[in-house]
Design an enzyme around this catalytic site. Sequence first.
Site, short mmCIF file in Angstrom:
data_model
loop_
_atom_site.label_atom_id
_atom_site.label_comp_id
_atom_site.label_asym_id
_atom_site.label_seq_id
_atom_site.Cartn_x
_atom_site.Cartn_y
_atom_site.Cartn_z
N GLY A 13 0.80 -1.22 0.00
CA GLY A 13 0.00 0.00 0.00
C GLY A 13 0.83 1.27 0.00
N GLY A 84 -0.76 0.73 9.77
CA GLY A 84 -2.08 1.03 10.31
C GLY A 84 -3.09 -0.02 9.91
N ILE A 85 -4.12 -0.17 10.76
CA ILE A 85 -5.19 -1.14 10.48
C ILE A 85 -6.54 -0.46 10.69
CG2 ILE A 85 -3.81 -3.15 11.16
CD1 ILE A 85 -5.38 -3.14 13.85
N ASP A 88 -13.44 -1.35 11.37
CA ASP A 88 -14.58 -0.45 11.32
C ASP A 88 -15.85 -1.12 11.85
OD1 ASP A 88 -12.79 1.19 10.04
OD2 ASP A 88 -13.84 1.23 8.12
N GLN A 144 -15.78 4.65 12.60
CA GLN A 144 -14.34 4.65 12.89
C GLN A 144 -14.02 5.42 14.17
OE1 GLN A 144 -12.19 5.91 9.26
NE2 GLN A 144 -11.54 3.78 9.13
N TYR A 147 -10.45 4.27 14.93
CA TYR A 147 -9.44 4.74 13.97
C TYR A 147 -9.29 6.27 14.03
CZ TYR A 147 -7.20 4.92 9.28
OH TYR A 147 -6.36 5.12 8.21
N LYS A 151 -5.88 8.20 15.00
CA LYS A 151 -5.23 9.08 14.01
C LYS A 151 -5.18 10.53 14.49
CE LYS A 151 -4.17 6.04 10.79
NZ LYS A 151 -2.78 5.82 10.35
N PRO A 177 -3.36 11.57 4.70
CA PRO A 177 -3.90 11.19 3.40
C PRO A 177 -5.42 11.16 3.45
CG PRO A 177 -2.28 9.57 4.19
CD PRO A 177 -2.65 10.45 5.34
N TYR A 179 -8.60 9.51 0.92
CA TYR A 179 -8.86 8.13 0.48
C TYR A 179 -7.93 7.79 -0.70
CZ TYR A 179 -12.72 7.62 3.68
OH TYR A 179 -13.46 7.50 4.84
N1 CAA Z 1 -22.98 8.28 7.58
C1 CAA Z 1 -24.19 8.03 8.09
N2 CAA Z 1 -24.76 6.80 8.13
C2 CAA Z 1 -24.04 5.80 7.61
C3 CAA Z 1 -22.76 5.98 7.06
C4 CAA Z 1 -22.25 7.29 7.04
N3 CAA Z 1 -21.05 7.56 6.54
N4 CAA Z 1 -22.31 4.79 6.63
C5 CAA Z 1 -23.26 3.88 6.93
N5 CAA Z 1 -24.31 4.49 7.50
C6 CAA Z 1 -25.57 3.90 7.95
C7 CAA Z 1 -26.12 2.93 6.94
O1 CAA Z 1 -26.90 3.61 5.98
C8 CAA Z 1 -26.94 2.00 7.83
O2 CAA Z 1 -28.13 2.66 8.17
P1 CAA Z 1 -29.50 1.84 8.37
O3 CAA Z 1 -29.28 0.95 9.55
O4 CAA Z 1 -30.52 2.91 8.60
O5 CAA Z 1 -29.71 1.10 7.08
C9 CAA Z 1 -26.08 1.94 9.06
O6 CAA Z 1 -25.27 3.10 9.10
C10 CAA Z 1 -25.07 0.77 8.96
O7 CAA Z 1 -25.55 -0.16 9.77
P2 CAA Z 1 -25.13 -1.69 9.59
O8 CAA Z 1 -25.64 -2.41 10.78
O9 CAA Z 1 -25.51 -2.19 8.24
O10 CAA Z 1 -23.56 -1.56 9.66
P3 CAA Z 1 -22.52 -2.70 9.64
O11 CAA Z 1 -22.33 -3.24 11.01
O12 CAA Z 1 -22.82 -3.67 8.55
O13 CAA Z 1 -21.24 -1.87 9.27
C11 CAA Z 1 -19.84 -0.49 7.93
C12 CAA Z 1 -21.05 -1.38 7.97
C13 CAA Z 1 -18.63 -1.15 8.60
C14 CAA Z 1 -20.13 0.80 8.65
C15 CAA Z 1 -19.57 -0.26 6.44
O14 CAA Z 1 -20.63 0.51 5.93
C16 CAA Z 1 -18.27 0.45 6.16
O15 CAA Z 1 -17.22 -0.19 6.09
N6 CAA Z 1 -18.30 1.76 5.97
C17 CAA Z 1 -17.11 2.50 5.58
C18 CAA Z 1 -16.46 3.17 6.74
C19 CAA Z 1 -15.29 3.93 6.21
O16 CAA Z 1 -15.43 4.87 5.46
N7 CAA Z 1 -14.10 3.52 6.58
C20 CAA Z 1 -12.91 4.11 6.06
C21 CAA Z 1 -11.99 3.02 5.63
S1 CAA Z 1 -10.61 3.59 4.66
C22 CAA Z 1 -9.58 4.27 5.76
O17 CAA Z 1 -9.78 4.26 6.93
C23 CAA Z 1 -8.33 4.89 5.20
C24 CAA Z 1 -8.25 6.30 5.54
O18 CAA Z 1 -7.49 6.69 6.41
C25 CAA Z 1 -9.05 7.29 4.79
#
Ligand code: CAA
Length: 240
Positions: A13, A84-85, A88, A144, A147, A151, A177, A179
């Site tokens: 990465g 980093g890990i 989420d 997060q 995380y 951070k 950074p 995304y």
């Molecule tokens: N804002 C508001 N609501 C959100 C949301 C957001 N950003 N993302 C998800 N939701 C909501 C969904 O719409 C859902 O709502 P409903 O229950 O009303 O349908 C709810 O939150 C999610 O509930 P779930 O029970 O389905 O959630 P889950 O346990 O399955 O978890 C998740 C799903 C882990 C949150 C998944 O959506 C995910 O991975 N999201 C991305 C998080 C993210 O952006 N992580 C960054 C990773 S990259 C990184 O970290 C590198 C860096 O430094 C930039």
Amino acid sequence: MGRVALVTGGSRGIGAAISVALKAAGYAVAANYAGNDEAAAKFTAETGIKTYKWSVADYDACAAGIAQVEADLGPVDVLVNNAGITRDAPFHKMSPDQWRQVIDTNLSGVFNMTHPVWPGMRERKFGRIVTISSINGQKGQFAQANYSAAKAGDIGFTRALAQEGARAGITVNAICPGYIATDMVMAVPEKVRESIVAQIPVGRLGEPEEIARCVVFLASDEAGFITGSTISANGGQFFS
Ligand code: CAA
């Protein structure tokens, strides 16, 4: 002899791009990694950069690993805290283990790696600490809490330590950074990722090399007046 750079999480990465860019800039580079032996072997075969396996979450392992790197290459002049890990989960579903793992690696790992190299940098009156924080440490991110806390902690660590290193010729900086197109971001569900890209004004994910170039600059002699700062590289997604 060229300076020595140690990059944690340096075989995949963003870390891999940093290792390669530092090598191209003339550094003797050591790349640490924690788990993926296959990726590390492939990385060494492709780049000629030696990899070292230990977990940054383990203080004693860091001290021993750094001692090995220094025996092989010489004192570490540039430390890049990149490992980093993510674990989420919405907070109501986040387990104490998910909290601890992320804090142990992404925040305590920075202490564990910086503490052993610090006395040598102070003695030699030169050092560069560059820590890869994240946009999500600046703005927070749904799912997060762990995380984002770690951070944001990395930024506080950087600002405090910069004040201690200044008189000893050591700069301490963070890069945030946005995304970037790595396995970590590709692991985000596709629909969520699409909605994230829609929020990035430049209209795309970043490339690991775009972060690596910031590291090479901060590591250079030319960046000696920059310390305690945070460089944001996020395609315009967030300004702080
Ligand atoms: N804002 C508001 N609501 C959100 C949301 C957001 N950003 N993302 C998800 N939701 C909501 C969904 O719409 C859902 O709502 P409903 O229950 O009303 O349908 C709810 O939150 C999610 O509930 P779930 O029970 O389905 O959630 P889950 O346990 O399955 O978890 C998740 C799903 C882990 C949150 C998944 O959506 C995910 O991975 N999201 C991305 C998080 C993210 O952006 N992580 C960054 C990773 S990259 C990184 O970290 C590198 C860096 O430094 C930039």
